[in-house]
Motif scaffolding. Structure first.
Motif, mmCIF file in Angstrom:
data_model
loop_
_atom_site.group_PDB
_atom_site.id
_atom_site.type_symbol
_atom_site.label_atom_id
_atom_site.label_comp_id
_atom_site.label_asym_id
_atom_site.label_seq_id
_atom_site.Cartn_x
_atom_site.Cartn_y
_atom_site.Cartn_z
ATOM 1 N N SER A 199 51.902 40.251 39.306
ATOM 2 C CA SER A 199 50.408 40.844 39.870
ATOM 3 C C SER A 199 49.936 39.578 40.748
ATOM 4 O O SER A 199 49.785 39.798 41.969
ATOM 5 N N LYS A 200 50.410 38.332 40.214
ATOM 6 C CA LYS A 200 49.563 37.182 41.082
ATOM 7 C C LYS A 200 50.707 36.464 41.985
ATOM 8 O O LYS A 200 50.308 36.068 43.113
ATOM 9 N N TYR A 201 51.959 36.580 41.898
ATOM 10 C CA TYR A 201 52.869 36.121 42.656
ATOM 11 C C TYR A 201 54.055 36.741 42.965
ATOM 12 O O TYR A 201 55.126 36.361 43.384
ATOM 13 N N GLY A 202 54.054 38.270 42.994
ATOM 14 C CA GLY A 202 54.837 39.175 43.417
ATOM 15 C C GLY A 202 55.576 38.833 44.594
ATOM 16 O O GLY A 202 56.954 39.077 44.708
ATOM 17 N N PRO A 203 54.985 38.532 45.781
ATOM 18 C CA PRO A 203 55.687 38.478 47.122
ATOM 19 C C PRO A 203 56.360 36.920 47.226
ATOM 20 O O PRO A 203 57.318 36.893 47.857
ATOM 21 N N GLU A 204 56.249 36.059 46.069
ATOM 22 C CA GLU A 204 56.656 34.710 46.240
ATOM 23 C C GLU A 204 58.203 34.720 45.990
ATOM 24 O O GLU A 204 58.624 35.375 44.877
ATOM 25 N N PHE A 206 61.284 33.180 44.410
ATOM 26 C CA PHE A 206 61.979 32.323 43.169
ATOM 27 C C PHE A 206 63.259 32.357 43.248
ATOM 28 O O PHE A 206 64.166 33.310 43.674
ATOM 29 N N ARG A 207 63.891 31.017 42.745
ATOM 30 C CA ARG A 207 65.521 31.243 42.905
ATOM 31 C C ARG A 207 65.905 31.679 41.742
ATOM 32 O O ARG A 207 65.484 31.424 40.425
ATOM 33 N N ALA A 208 66.946 32.623 41.678
ATOM 34 C CA ALA A 208 67.567 33.294 40.582
ATOM 35 C C ALA A 208 69.077 33.214 40.749
ATOM 36 O O ALA A 208 69.707 33.823 41.406
ATOM 37 N N GLU A 209 69.498 31.984 40.189
ATOM 38 C CA GLU A 209 71.158 31.814 40.379
ATOM 39 C C GLU A 209 71.456 31.435 41.691
ATOM 40 O O GLU A 209 70.849 30.565 42.361
ATOM 41 N N ALA A 210 72.070 32.254 42.480
ATOM 42 C CA ALA A 210 72.570 32.023 43.528
ATOM 43 C C ALA A 210 71.766 32.767 44.711
ATOM 44 O O ALA A 210 72.109 33.123 45.991
ATOM 45 N N VAL A 211 70.639 33.595 44.244
ATOM 46 C CA VAL A 211 69.634 34.091 45.451
ATOM 47 C C VAL A 211 68.179 33.768 45.497
ATOM 48 O O VAL A 211 67.818 32.985 44.296
ATOM 49 N N ASP A 212 67.402 34.014 46.254
ATOM 50 C CA ASP A 212 66.101 33.870 46.447
ATOM 51 C C ASP A 212 65.526 35.135 46.544
ATOM 52 O O ASP A 212 65.678 35.474 47.746
ATOM 53 N N TRP A 213 64.840 35.534 45.602
ATOM 54 C CA TRP A 213 64.193 36.816 45.402
ATOM 55 C C TRP A 213 62.657 36.719 45.464
ATOM 56 O O TRP A 213 62.259 35.826 44.757
ATOM 57 N N ALA A 214 62.068 37.726 45.971
ATOM 58 C CA ALA A 214 60.709 37.961 45.752
ATOM 59 C C ALA A 214 60.606 38.247 44.233
ATOM 60 O O ALA A 214 61.358 38.922 43.802
ATOM 61 N N LEU A 215 59.507 37.719 43.414
ATOM 62 C CA LEU A 215 59.425 37.853 42.193
ATOM 63 C C LEU A 215 59.262 39.459 41.874
ATOM 64 O O LEU A 215 59.647 39.825 40.967
ATOM 65 N N ARG A 216 58.734 40.183 42.694
ATOM 66 C CA ARG A 216 58.559 41.549 42.284
ATOM 67 C C ARG A 216 59.974 42.498 42.456
ATOM 68 O O ARG A 216 60.217 43.357 41.650
ATOM 69 N N THR A 217 60.926 41.901 43.313
ATOM 70 C CA THR A 217 62.118 42.404 43.321
ATOM 71 C C THR A 217 62.882 41.820 42.069
ATOM 72 O O THR A 217 63.585 42.743 41.505
ATOM 73 N N TYR A 218 62.615 40.706 41.779
ATOM 74 C CA TYR A 218 63.313 40.367 40.281
ATOM 75 C C TYR A 218 62.833 41.075 39.252
ATOM 76 O O TYR A 218 63.248 41.479 38.342
ATOM 77 N N GLY A 219 61.393 41.605 39.278
ATOM 78 C CA GLY A 219 60.906 42.459 38.337
ATOM 79 C C GLY A 219 61.396 43.674 38.124
ATOM 80 O O GLY A 219 61.789 44.081 37.063
ATOM 81 N N ASP A 220 61.959 44.261 39.309
ATOM 82 C CA ASP A 220 62.555 45.528 39.138
ATOM 83 C C ASP A 220 64.135 45.378 38.713
ATOM 84 O O ASP A 220 64.417 46.357 37.921
#
Length: 490
Positions: A199-204, A206-220
């Protein structure tokens, strides 16, 4: 024909009324290769001359194809369709050229091709028998409970409410342990859930191994994936991205969290902004985690669980100790080889590991914090979707080890900014300014260690003083001693 699993590393599916959830069928019906022994037909016969190649080599060749070529060859027959559905092929394509924006669609293939689930063909490949295709699916669906429960008493990581700095330095700096109290005071423990972070950082990003994804995408992704090794969010810049204040609550009234008192001493802090990476936010779904490794630069670490329990299995290291079962290390310890995934290691080596001397295991629950001593091997897996914060540090008990690593393994030093030249000398200069007496003690200990190795080597080459055979002959001899020698050649 019945789905008979013939390889010992594949757990047999059982009915739920027997108390164990069954592993689902492969989405294409692929079965382990042993089932081909009783089969009347095999889809592999349709691939012609390719039958001469082992499945693993076919997949390796397919790694050189682009998305269009994979789709093309997948249309030639059912067997090749199954091979081109291998998720690692599409994950590699996606990671090598990620789009600026996309929708996660449950699999790497569907996401790369932007295919909704309703558009993915349902192809019956139930007469295809391949360990290379079945193993990743099997590993992605094993149940963790048998591996993380019934921990033998001798292996259990000690649990304590809290420790003072004095107790830690005197008794616990070289031992894993779990503290139950300190984290429960942190605001982030009280306020953070996957939902509140989204809710607070969804568009931000973040690094997930070799990719940088919006937190909401990583949540999906967390909510819908079937990866053998789920993508793990491991971000070193989360403090600045999230605008967090970190520090003692007495000095930082709005602090989001702070190291427990027993971990507060950290000699890498003498480097100030030039210290190597040391803080990470860790988020991951069930079954995500880290394979066996030692923490960088001979540091110790603490790992605080905010949501979702974590299972840890750990081993001490040393000159006379082998690495954990299933782990192979190069002579200079710069390269570590182990099974492809945590699940594969659990299936193959977990039982042996539990019987191995020095093994320690434990579950770090929500609101608890685990200590990883310098040099300890550790594997960790999330039992449920998890949020954690971890930090590396150098306590006085391991100052000598850190100096040794920075000085003698410069090619393995990591985490420093590119503009930091000669990390060892910078660290020595910082310690000389802030803690000269402790630096002197550590350097003297390091010198004694080096001299001890040199004496051992001299004894090997020339024989020990007083060796009667050498005195009589005056010649060159090898004094290798017994087979259990722990001599390390410098």
């Amino acid at each position: 024909m019945p789905d008979i699993t013939t390889l010992p590393n594949y757990p047999l599916a059982q009915d739920e009324d027997q108390g164990v959830e069954a592993i689902p069928s492969h989405p294409l019906g692929v079965k382990p290769s042993g089932n081909a022994l009783l089969a009347t037909s095999n889809l592999r016969s349709a691939i012609g001359t390719w039958q001469l190649l082992p499945d693993e080599l076919i997949l390796l060749i397919f790694e050189y194809l682009n998305g269009r070529d994979l789709l093309g060859i997948g249309r030639t027959c059912k067997a090749f369709y199954a091979f081109t559905r291998a998720e690692d092929l599409w994950k590699t394509l996606f990671v090598s050229s990620p789009p600026d924006s996309f929708t996660w669609r449950g699999t790497w293939r569907s996401t790369y091709l932007n295919l909704p689930a309703t558009k993915v063909p349902q192809v019956d490949c139930s007469n295809l028998y391949s360990d290379a295709l079945y193993r990743p699916f099997n590993c992605a669906h094993i149940k963790l409970e048998p591996y993380v429960s019934n921990i033998p008493k001798r292996n259990q990581i000690p649990r304590l409410p809290d420790l003072s700095p004095e107790e830690f330095h005197e008794k616990w700096a070289d031992r894993p342990f779990i503290l139950s109290d300190p984290v429960k005071e942190w605001p982030v423990y009280k306020n953070w859930t996957v939902g509140t972070l989204l809710s607070k950082y969804g568009p931000e990003k973040f690094r997930a191994e070799a990719v940088d994804w919006a937190l909401r995408t990583y949540g999906d992704y967390m909510a819908d994936n079937a990866d053998e090794s789920p993508l793990y969010l491991f971000d070193r810049n989360f403090v600045s991205k999230m605008g967090l204040a970190v520090g003692s609550p007495t000095e930082t009234p709005d602090a989001a969290y702070w190291p427990p008192a027993c971990f507060a001493e950290d000699f890498f802090s003498v480097l100030s902004d030039n210290r190597p990476d040391h803080q990470w936010l860790i988020v991951g779904p069930e079954r995500s985690g880290s394979k066996f490794h030692k923490d960088p630069n001979a540091t110790s670490a603490w790992n605080a669980v905010l949501r979702g329990p974590k299972y840890w299995i750990m081993f001490p290291s040393g000159e006379t100790r082998d690495p954990p079962p299933g782990v192979f290390v190069s002579d200079d310890q710069s390269e570590v080889t182990s099974p492809l995934s945590i699940a594969e290691w659990l299936l193959t080596f977990h039982a042996e590991a539990r019987r191995t001397a020095g093994c320690m295991e434990g579950i770090c629950e929500e609101g608890e914090i685990l200590h990883v001593p310098s040099g300890w091997w550790h594997l960790v897996v999330n039992i449920e979707p998890s949020i954690a914060i971890t930090q590396n540090f150098i306590p006085r008990a391991h100052l000598t080890a850190a100096l040794d690593f920075l000085s003698n393994k410069a090619d393995q030093v990591s985490g420093f900014k590119k503009n930091v030249n000669d990390p060892y000398q910078r660290f020595v200069d910082g310690m000389q300014s802030a803690h000269p007496e402790l630096l002197k003690e550590a350097q003297e200990e390091l010198q004694k260690k080096a001299e001890g190795k040199k004496r051992k080597w001299d004894d090997i080459v020339h024989g020990k003083p007083g060796d009667s055979e050498e005195q009589e002959t005056g010649g060159f001899s090898f004094g290798f001693g017994d087979d259990g020698s722990d001599v390390e050649v410098p």
